[in-house]
Design a protein around this motif. Structure first.
Motif: not given
Length: 312
Positions: A149-167
């Protein structure tokens, strides 16, 4: 044409070959377990990398020492002293340079530098990817079907609520009963993305278009608004699904194969060697390998068949 007795013995050899393939499959299962084990040893180092990139941690002077720094200092010592002398003589007031936090735009710089990633990147993706903190790979647990699983970790932002996007990339590591001699190790056979919880009006994977429609009877014209797919890196999280029966059109096969290749590249190259892609050093290595592969491919026959599977 072989004599019947000899052909019979060849069949026995083929049965032995199938047994070898089954043993090889077990070997790759153990390799996967080793990868999982060592991933746990790498993770603290990758966590430290993330903290330095995001500015959460400031590395010590000792941690920042690098051999090439000393070599460059020795080579350019005289030039630096001369420049400093000139600057002192001018006595010009300069605006203090602001010390940026961490390593700004670390991941997006990598995306722009790697061809297969930059091809996916659109201008409207860039403000979002500036919030990307880290990319991690997680391996399936013992007893579970082989996957990573690839995990893309994001800081809080104004685009989406997810902290982590997965594939999730699902793999197969066993000989096919119908074609056991084609087994060459684990291969990606399918992938699964995730739902992105976009803020209203911020979904870059769709765009709104307006189209005028004329009423056939009354002749009046009205404007219809609808959403259509839009090119974006974030379509990566909504992949084409592999067909269970293997029947797919050529475009879907190509898209899926490219997706598998990108997932494998993240796992094997980008995540373990991120700093070298940031500096460009890994790109030089990839180009050298690519040139060697091209020379080897000149002698290969291409039958035009396209296989969406990617062997690891």
């Amino acid at each position: 044409m072989l004599p019947k007795a000899v052909k019979r013995r060849v069949h026995a050899l083929k049965r032995l070959q199938v047994q070898c393939a089954n043993i090889e499959a077990k070997f790759y299962e153990e390799v996967h377990e080793l990868e999982r084990k060592y991933a746990a040893l790498y993770q603290p180092l990758f966590d430290k990398r993330r903290d330095i990139v995001t500015g959460t941690v400031e590395p010590t002077d000792e941690e920042c020492e690098w051999q090439s720094d000393r070599e460059e200092e020795e080579e350019l010592a005289e030039a630096v002293k001369e420049k400093a002398t000139i600057e002192d003589a001018k006595k010009e007031e300069t605006t203090p340079v602001e010390d940026p936090k961490g390593i700004p735009e670390f991941w997006i710089t990598i995306f722009k530098s790697v061809d297969m990633l930059s091809d996916m990147l659109q201008e409207h993706d860039e403000p979002i990817l500036k919030h990307l903190k880290d990319i991690q790979v997680k391996f399936s647990e013992p007893g579970q079907p082989m996957s990573f699983t690839l995990e893309f970790h994001f800081e809080p932002n104004g685009f989406f609520n997810n902290a982590v996007l997965t594939k999730v990339y699902k793999m197969k590591s066993e000989p096919d009963a119908s074609e056991p001699f084609n087994f060459e190790g684990p291969e990606i056979i399918d992938c699964e993305g995730c739902q992105i919880d976009w803020h209203k009006g911020k979904d870059v994977t769709v765009k709104t278009i307006k189209k005028k429609q004329k009423h056939k009877g009354r002749g009046t014209v009205r404007t219809v608004t609808k959403q259509v797919p839009n090119d974006s890196f974030f379509n990566f999280f909504n992949p084409v699904k592999a067909s269970p029966d293997g029947e797919m059109d050529e475009d879907s096969e190509f898209t899926l194969a490219t997706d598998f290749e990108i997932g494998h590249f993240f796992r094997e190259r980008i995540i373990p060697r991120a700093v070298l892609y940031f500096t460009g050093e890994a790109l030089e290595d990839d180009e050298s390998v690519g040139e060697q592969d091209e020379e080897g491919d000149e002698d290969d026959d291409d039958d035009g068949d396209f296989d969406p599977k990617v062997r690891l």
